[in-house]
Design an enzyme around this catalytic site. Structure first.
Site, PDB file in Angstrom:
ATOM      1  N   HIS A 105      -1.127  -0.012  -9.807  1.00 11.20           N
ATOM      2  CA  HIS A 105      -1.778  -0.949  -8.875  1.00 11.20           C
ATOM      3  C   HIS A 105      -2.371  -2.153  -9.622  1.00 11.20           C
ATOM      4  O   HIS A 105      -3.579  -2.401  -9.597  1.00 11.20           O
ATOM      5  CB  HIS A 105      -2.871  -0.230  -8.056  1.00 11.20           C
ATOM      6  CG  HIS A 105      -3.151  -0.900  -6.745  1.00 11.20           C
ATOM      7  ND1 HIS A 105      -3.437  -0.213  -5.587  1.00 11.20           N
ATOM      8  CD2 HIS A 105      -3.187  -2.226  -6.411  1.00 11.20           C
ATOM      9  CE1 HIS A 105      -3.640  -1.078  -4.598  1.00 11.20           C
ATOM     10  NE2 HIS A 105      -3.492  -2.296  -5.083  1.00 11.20           N
ATOM     11  N   ARG A 119       0.858  -1.188   0.000  1.00  2.00           N
ATOM     12  CA  ARG A 119       0.000   0.000   0.000  1.00  2.00           C
ATOM     13  C   ARG A 119       0.894   1.238   0.000  1.00  2.00           C
ATOM     14  O   ARG A 119       1.913   1.282   0.696  1.00  2.00           O
ATOM     15  CB  ARG A 119      -0.913   0.038   1.235  1.00  2.00           C
ATOM     16  CG  ARG A 119      -2.105  -0.920   1.188  1.00  2.00           C
ATOM     17  CD  ARG A 119      -3.172  -0.521   0.163  1.00  2.00           C
ATOM     18  NE  ARG A 119      -4.301  -1.439   0.143  1.00  2.00           N
ATOM     19  CZ  ARG A 119      -4.417  -2.506  -0.643  1.00  2.00           C
ATOM     20  NH1 ARG A 119      -3.454  -2.815  -1.496  1.00  2.00           N
ATOM     21  NH2 ARG A 119      -5.502  -3.252  -0.610  1.00  2.00           N
ATOM     22  N   GLU A 178      -2.940   7.906  -4.481  1.00  4.27           N
ATOM     23  CA  GLU A 178      -3.175   6.960  -5.566  1.00  4.27           C
ATOM     24  C   GLU A 178      -4.538   7.235  -6.192  1.00  4.27           C
ATOM     25  O   GLU A 178      -5.542   7.180  -5.475  1.00  4.27           O
ATOM     26  CB  GLU A 178      -3.117   5.544  -5.001  1.00  4.27           C
ATOM     27  CG  GLU A 178      -3.042   4.503  -6.090  1.00  4.27           C
ATOM     28  CD  GLU A 178      -2.751   3.115  -5.533  1.00  4.27           C
ATOM     29  OE1 GLU A 178      -1.726   2.906  -4.870  1.00  4.27           O
ATOM     30  OE2 GLU A 178      -3.592   2.235  -5.772  1.00  4.27           O
TER      31      GLU A 178
HETATM   32  P1  NAP Z   1      -0.936 -11.508   4.773  1.00  8.84           P
HETATM   33  O1  NAP Z   1      -0.769 -12.953   4.439  1.00  8.84           O
HETATM   34  O2  NAP Z   1      -1.888 -11.125   5.862  1.00  8.84           O
HETATM   35  O3  NAP Z   1       0.512 -10.907   5.090  1.00  8.84           O
HETATM   36  C1  NAP Z   1       0.721  -9.703   5.733  1.00  8.84           C
HETATM   37  C2  NAP Z   1       1.988  -9.822   6.544  1.00  8.84           C
HETATM   38  O4  NAP Z   1       2.296  -8.534   7.084  1.00  8.84           O
HETATM   39  C3  NAP Z   1       1.883 -10.792   7.722  1.00  8.84           C
HETATM   40  O5  NAP Z   1       2.938 -11.709   7.649  1.00  8.84           O
HETATM   41  C4  NAP Z   1       2.043  -9.891   8.947  1.00  8.84           C
HETATM   42  O6  NAP Z   1       2.754 -10.512   9.998  1.00  8.84           O
HETATM   43  C5  NAP Z   1       2.864  -8.757   8.353  1.00  8.84           C
HETATM   44  N1  NAP Z   1       2.824  -7.543   9.167  1.00  8.84           N
HETATM   45  C6  NAP Z   1       1.755  -6.888   9.648  1.00  8.84           C
HETATM   46  N2  NAP Z   1       2.156  -5.847  10.387  1.00  8.84           N
HETATM   47  C7  NAP Z   1       3.515  -5.855  10.349  1.00  8.84           C
HETATM   48  C8  NAP Z   1       4.526  -5.048  10.912  1.00  8.84           C
HETATM   49  N3  NAP Z   1       4.227  -4.004  11.694  1.00  8.84           N
HETATM   50  N4  NAP Z   1       5.825  -5.347  10.651  1.00  8.84           N
HETATM   51  C9  NAP Z   1       6.151  -6.403   9.884  1.00  8.84           C
HETATM   52  N5  NAP Z   1       5.223  -7.225   9.324  1.00  8.84           N
HETATM   53  C10 NAP Z   1       3.932  -6.941   9.561  1.00  8.84           C
HETATM   54  O7  NAP Z   1      -1.415 -10.688   3.506  1.00  8.84           O
HETATM   55  P2  NAP Z   1      -1.076 -10.937   1.958  1.00  8.84           P
HETATM   56  O8  NAP Z   1      -2.157 -11.715   1.320  1.00  8.84           O
HETATM   57  O9  NAP Z   1       0.324 -11.406   1.847  1.00  8.84           O
HETATM   58  O10 NAP Z   1      -1.204  -9.439   1.418  1.00  8.84           O
HETATM   59  C11 NAP Z   1      -0.355  -8.428   1.934  1.00  8.84           C
HETATM   60  C12 NAP Z   1      -0.789  -7.047   1.481  1.00  8.84           C
HETATM   61  O11 NAP Z   1      -0.493  -6.889   0.109  1.00  8.84           O
HETATM   62  C13 NAP Z   1      -2.304  -6.793   1.551  1.00  8.84           C
HETATM   63  O12 NAP Z   1      -2.698  -6.369   2.852  1.00  8.84           O
HETATM   64  C14 NAP Z   1      -2.513  -5.728   0.509  1.00  8.84           C
HETATM   65  O13 NAP Z   1      -2.443  -4.452   1.105  1.00  8.84           O
HETATM   66  C15 NAP Z   1      -1.352  -5.898  -0.438  1.00  8.84           C
HETATM   67  N6  NAP Z   1      -1.772  -6.375  -1.780  1.00  8.84           N
HETATM   68  C16 NAP Z   1      -1.532  -5.589  -2.864  1.00  8.84           C
HETATM   69  C17 NAP Z   1      -1.897  -6.038  -4.120  1.00  8.84           C
HETATM   70  C18 NAP Z   1      -1.639  -5.203  -5.342  1.00  8.84           C
HETATM   71  O14 NAP Z   1      -2.426  -5.267  -6.279  1.00  8.84           O
HETATM   72  N7  NAP Z   1      -0.557  -4.455  -5.401  1.00  8.84           N
HETATM   73  C19 NAP Z   1      -2.509  -7.286  -4.294  1.00  8.84           C
HETATM   74  C20 NAP Z   1      -2.718  -8.067  -3.159  1.00  8.84           C
HETATM   75  C21 NAP Z   1      -2.341  -7.602  -1.901  1.00  8.84           C
HETATM   76  P3  NAP Z   1       2.145 -11.759  10.842  1.00  8.84           P
HETATM   77  O15 NAP Z   1       1.982 -12.881   9.853  1.00  8.84           O
HETATM   78  O16 NAP Z   1       3.179 -12.066  11.837  1.00  8.84           O
HETATM   79  O17 NAP Z   1       0.838 -11.273  11.394  1.00  8.84           O
END
Ligand code: NAP
Length: 322
Positions: free
Chosen positions: A288, A240, A269
């Protein structure tokens, strides 16, 4: 018997729209741009379900405008930082998202941005189109090697780990990571090492952001963070835009504090066409498009409609965030 009313805030893949139209009294926003706030609040009145994109702010005003019959908000994305989940919980409204379906596509895009930034692809592309390519250049367009470098992953969740697999398995990179909790599988399979945020910044050749946007991660990449990074480090953000402080990123790229960046997300954005972030030779920006592949978007549509149907039927959602 009248069918439950739903509002879909943008056109999305036909596989989802067809299912929605066959089950519900569906109002689908046809505009190329999202509905205005005023239009959104008008259209959701009396809806049992709303299918949202990350452009919609789903807050108390939204819930009040929809009315007490609203049962579910189904987000067509994995991230849901635009939704006041606590307010939804208090009101007994289910909230769904689409995790997993977009993991590979987003990890691929992060890698595409890394290679594009490292090999200066957009700069080289512009060079040709500006008529500057006169001969093969022994000293022109020198970029970064990927093999064997150290990658730091901030947020070792689904997408972070999938990106790490590509880095480690394909390019033999050493993997450092931060997350709220340890990831023993990644440590075993990828020899990934959990370090502090500061260590990750100092030791990584490439830093890739994959955490969700939350109170802790908002603005975590500021001037101080960029200052800790190596002067030729590459910064990738597909999570993000407001996880980085964009003016600080621009300064770091201009001053040589870091080497290059690849962004799929910006803040604001979208950026205006004259935003400096779009005019730096060492910054590659995509609009994005992390999840933008055919099968990914279809899979997301099916999960989002499953969530919508379950929520309206009062059943547990396939993917719930509440
Ligand atoms: P996810 O599996 O929930 O992974 C998020 C990770 O962030 C988790 O491992 C979490 O740690 C970690 N985290 C949260 N707070 C943190 C902090 N303060 N310091 C370090 N790590 C932290 O989610 P995902 O499916 O991988 O997706 C991740 C993000 O990508 C989404 O939330 C979205 O914003 C973004 N995204 C973007 C696109 C795009 O089109 N560009 C597409 C999909 C997703 P824990 O596991 O220990 O809780």
């Amino acid at each position: 018997m009248s069918r439950p009313k739903v509002f879909v805030t943008r056109k999305f893949p036909a596989v989802g729209l067809e299912r929605i139209s066959s089950s519900f009294d569906a109002d689908i926003w046809e505009g190329e741009l999202p509905p205005s706030r005023e239009e959104l609040l008008k259209r959701i009145q009396g809806c049992s379900g709303v299918l949202t994109m990350l452009s919609e702010k789903v807050d108390d005003e939204f819930f009040d405008a929809a009315g007490d019959q609203l049962k579910v908000v189904s987000q067509y994305a994995v991230g849901y930082n635009n939704i006041d989940v606590e307010s939804a919980k208090r009101r007994g409204i289910a909230v769904g998202n689409t995790p997993g379906a977009l993991t590979n596509a987003t990890a691929d895009l992060a890698f595409a941005l890394l290679i594009a930034a490292a090999r200066r692809i957009t700069e080289a592309h512009d060079y040709i189109h500006d008529g500057k390519w006169k001969a093969w250049e022994p000293l022109g367009h020198i970029g970064w090697d990927l093999e064997g470098q150290t990658v730091g992953i901030v947020g070792m969740g689904r997408i972070g780990q999938t990106f790490a697999k590509r880095c480690h398995g394909g390019w033999g990179m050493n993997v450092l990571y931060t997350a709220r909790s340890p990831k023993p599988d990644a440590e075993q399979e990828l020899a990934a090492k959990r370090v502090s945020f500061e260590e990750l910044l100092e030791q990584s050749d490439f830093v890739s952001v994959h955490c969700d946007l939350n109170e802790e991660t908002k603005g975590m990449f500021d001037a101080a963070a960029f200052k800790r990074m190596k002067s030729d480090a590459i910064f990738i953000n597909t999570a993000r835009g407001s996880i980085h402080v964009q003016p600080d990123l621009i300064d770091a790229l201009k001053s040589g504090q870091i080497g290059a960046a690849g962004l799929d997300v910006t803040d604001p954005e979208p950026p205006s066409v004259d935003d400096e972030i779009l005019h730096l030779p060492n910054c590659v920006v995509a609009p994005h498009i992390g999840s933008a592949t055919r099968s990914t978007r279809d899979a997301m549509a099916n999960i989002a409609v499953d969530n919508l149907e379950a929520g309206i039927a009062g059943k547990p959602l396939r993917c719930s965030v509440t």
